[in-house]
Design a protein around this motif. Structure first.
Motif, PDB file in Angstrom:
ATOM      1  N   TYR A 116      -2.981   4.675  -0.339  1.00  0.00           N
ATOM      2  CA  TYR A 116      -3.692   5.917   0.027  1.00  0.00           C
ATOM      3  C   TYR A 116      -5.139   5.623   0.422  1.00  0.00           C
ATOM      4  CZ  TYR A 116      -0.066   9.308  -1.099  1.00  0.00           C
ATOM      5  OH  TYR A 116       1.075  10.063  -1.087  1.00  0.00           O
ATOM      6  N   LYS A 117      -5.794   4.779  -0.357  1.00  0.00           N
ATOM      7  CA  LYS A 117      -7.199   4.479  -0.067  1.00  0.00           C
ATOM      8  C   LYS A 117      -7.335   3.829   1.311  1.00  0.00           C
ATOM      9  CE  LYS A 117     -11.076   2.092  -2.198  1.00  0.00           C
ATOM     10  NZ  LYS A 117     -11.375   1.095  -3.210  1.00  0.00           N
ATOM     11  N   GLU A 118      -6.359   3.003   1.656  1.00  0.00           N
ATOM     12  CA  GLU A 118      -6.402   2.320   2.963  1.00  0.00           C
ATOM     13  C   GLU A 118      -5.900   3.212   4.088  1.00  0.00           C
ATOM     14  OE1 GLU A 118      -4.310  -1.423   2.703  1.00  0.00           O
ATOM     15  OE2 GLU A 118      -5.344  -1.938   0.848  1.00  0.00           O
ATOM     16  N   ASN A 119      -5.475   4.437   3.711  1.00  0.00           N
ATOM     17  CA  ASN A 119      -4.937   5.358   4.713  1.00  0.00           C
ATOM     18  C   ASN A 119      -3.792   4.704   5.494  1.00  0.00           C
ATOM     19  OD1 ASN A 119      -4.942   7.877   5.689  1.00  0.00           O
ATOM     20  ND2 ASN A 119      -6.582   7.569   7.188  1.00  0.00           N
ATOM     21  N   PHE A 120      -2.949   4.016   4.761  1.00  0.00           N
ATOM     22  CA  PHE A 120      -1.838   3.267   5.353  1.00  0.00           C
ATOM     23  C   PHE A 120      -0.895   4.213   6.111  1.00  0.00           C
ATOM     24  CE2 PHE A 120       2.494   1.507   4.879  1.00  0.00           C
ATOM     25  CZ  PHE A 120       2.301   0.310   5.543  1.00  0.00           C
ATOM     26  N   ASP A 121      -0.549   3.838   7.324  1.00  0.00           N
ATOM     27  CA  ASP A 121       0.394   4.649   8.104  1.00  0.00           C
ATOM     28  C   ASP A 121       1.814   4.165   7.767  1.00  0.00           C
ATOM     29  OD1 ASP A 121       2.032   5.865   9.908  1.00  0.00           O
ATOM     30  OD2 ASP A 121       1.159   4.922  11.681  1.00  0.00           O
TER      31      ASP A 121
ATOM     32  N   GLY B 141       7.522   3.676   3.001  1.00  0.00           N
ATOM     33  CA  GLY B 141       7.113   3.275   4.345  1.00  0.00           C
ATOM     34  C   GLY B 141       6.603   1.830   4.375  1.00  0.00           C
ATOM     35  N   TRP B 142       5.889   1.447   3.318  1.00  0.00           N
ATOM     36  CA  TRP B 142       5.398   0.060   3.261  1.00  0.00           C
ATOM     37  C   TRP B 142       6.584  -0.903   3.273  1.00  0.00           C
ATOM     38  CZ3 TRP B 142       5.418  -4.277   0.017  1.00  0.00           C
ATOM     39  CH2 TRP B 142       4.422  -5.236   0.257  1.00  0.00           C
ATOM     40  N   PHE B 143       7.604  -0.568   2.484  1.00  0.00           N
ATOM     41  CA  PHE B 143       8.816  -1.410   2.487  1.00  0.00           C
ATOM     42  C   PHE B 143       9.466  -1.412   3.880  1.00  0.00           C
ATOM     43  CE2 PHE B 143       9.331  -0.496  -2.299  1.00  0.00           C
ATOM     44  CZ  PHE B 143       8.890  -1.748  -2.667  1.00  0.00           C
ATOM     45  N   ASP B 144       9.588  -0.218   4.486  1.00  0.00           N
ATOM     46  CA  ASP B 144      10.225  -0.128   5.812  1.00  0.00           C
ATOM     47  C   ASP B 144       9.555  -1.070   6.808  1.00  0.00           C
ATOM     48  OD1 ASP B 144      11.807   1.916   4.823  1.00  0.00           O
ATOM     49  OD2 ASP B 144      10.681   3.527   5.802  1.00  0.00           O
ATOM     50  N   LEU B 145       8.220  -1.102   6.753  1.00  0.00           N
ATOM     51  CA  LEU B 145       7.469  -1.851   7.753  1.00  0.00           C
ATOM     52  C   LEU B 145       7.393  -3.344   7.453  1.00  0.00           C
ATOM     53  CD1 LEU B 145       4.761   0.863   8.060  1.00  0.00           C
ATOM     54  CD2 LEU B 145       5.861  -0.147  10.041  1.00  0.00           C
TER      55      LEU B 145
END
Ligand SMILES: Cc1cc2nc3c(=O)[nH]c(=O)nc-3n(C[C@H](O)[C@H](O)[C@H](O)COP(=O)(O)O)c2cc1C
Length: 194
Positions: free
Chosen positions: A40-45, A95-99
């Motif tokens: 969240y802090k990194e505003n990860f897409d 989403g992090w896993f997906d990417l």
């Protein structure tokens, strides 16, 4: 030992954040190298966009995915800290896993089936839940917690050495119970490499 912590919570003063701070302090006290991915802090897409997928299919790793994968490959061990949201990880972490866990880096298909490529890594999954432990036992819902992340994603990528902590009933914990969990987090960080 190099440890990557993937932390997912939108509130920087949440109980999850306190757990993160203590795990980190424990790891650093024990002399480990720590990298934190605060999604969240990194505003990860977290969206795997059509363009990303098209690039991946052509064997081109988009820069933003490559950046995450460098940290993943750097790590000997992975720690995931998140609140249970609808019996699963928050969408940001999904989403992090997906990417990041791409074909060819995290797993591969062969004529013998799927082969996980991250099998030398170990993992710790720390989850907080609003429901009581009794609720999860009575409804047999514990498997809902473990199946997506541990039995699904991590296992698929070959990571078998996975330990867990699930903290229930977060809103109703006494101050002493909270302090105990935070102490346990510190200890967990310190002993994680043992
Ligand atoms: C979108 C959303 C979904 C949730 N789903 C669940 C759930 O499926 N099971 C559960 O026990 N708690 C659920 N909760 C409660 C959170 O897990 C709980 O508030 C959190 O773990 C508390 O940690 P915190 O104080 O660090 O936010 C949900 C909360 C939110 C906001």
């Amino acid at each position: 030992m190099n440890t990557l912590i993937v932390y997912t919570h939108p509130n920087p003063v949440s109980f999850n954040h306190a757990i993160l701070k203590n795990i980190c302090a424990g790891l650093e006290k024990a002399g480990h190298n720590v990298r934190i991915k605060d999604l969240y802090k990194e505003n990860f897409d977290p969206v795997l966009h059509a363009k990303d997928l098209a690039d991946l299919h052509q064997g081109n790793i988009p820069e933003r995915i490559h950046k995450e994968q460098i940290d993943l490959l750097w790590a000997d061990s992975l720690i995931f800290i998140y609140p249970l949201w609808w019996f699963d990880r928050p969408a940001m972490l999904k989403g992090w896993f997906d990417l990041v866990l791409t074909n060819g880096l995290a797993f591969e298909y062969s004529d013998k089936g799927v082969r996980g490529l991250l099998k030398h890594k170990k993992a710790l999954v720390i989850i907080t839940a609003g429901g009581s432990k009794q609720y999860f036992v009575d409804t047999d819902a514990l498997q809902l917690i473990h199946r997506p992340v541990t039995d699904g994603t991590l296992s698929f990528c070959g990571i078998r050495d996975v330990s867990h902590r699930i903290y229930y009933d977060i809103a109703n914990l006494s101050n002493t119970e909270r302090a105990d969990i935070l102490q346990e987090s510190l200890d967990l960080g310190e002993t994680f490499a043992d």
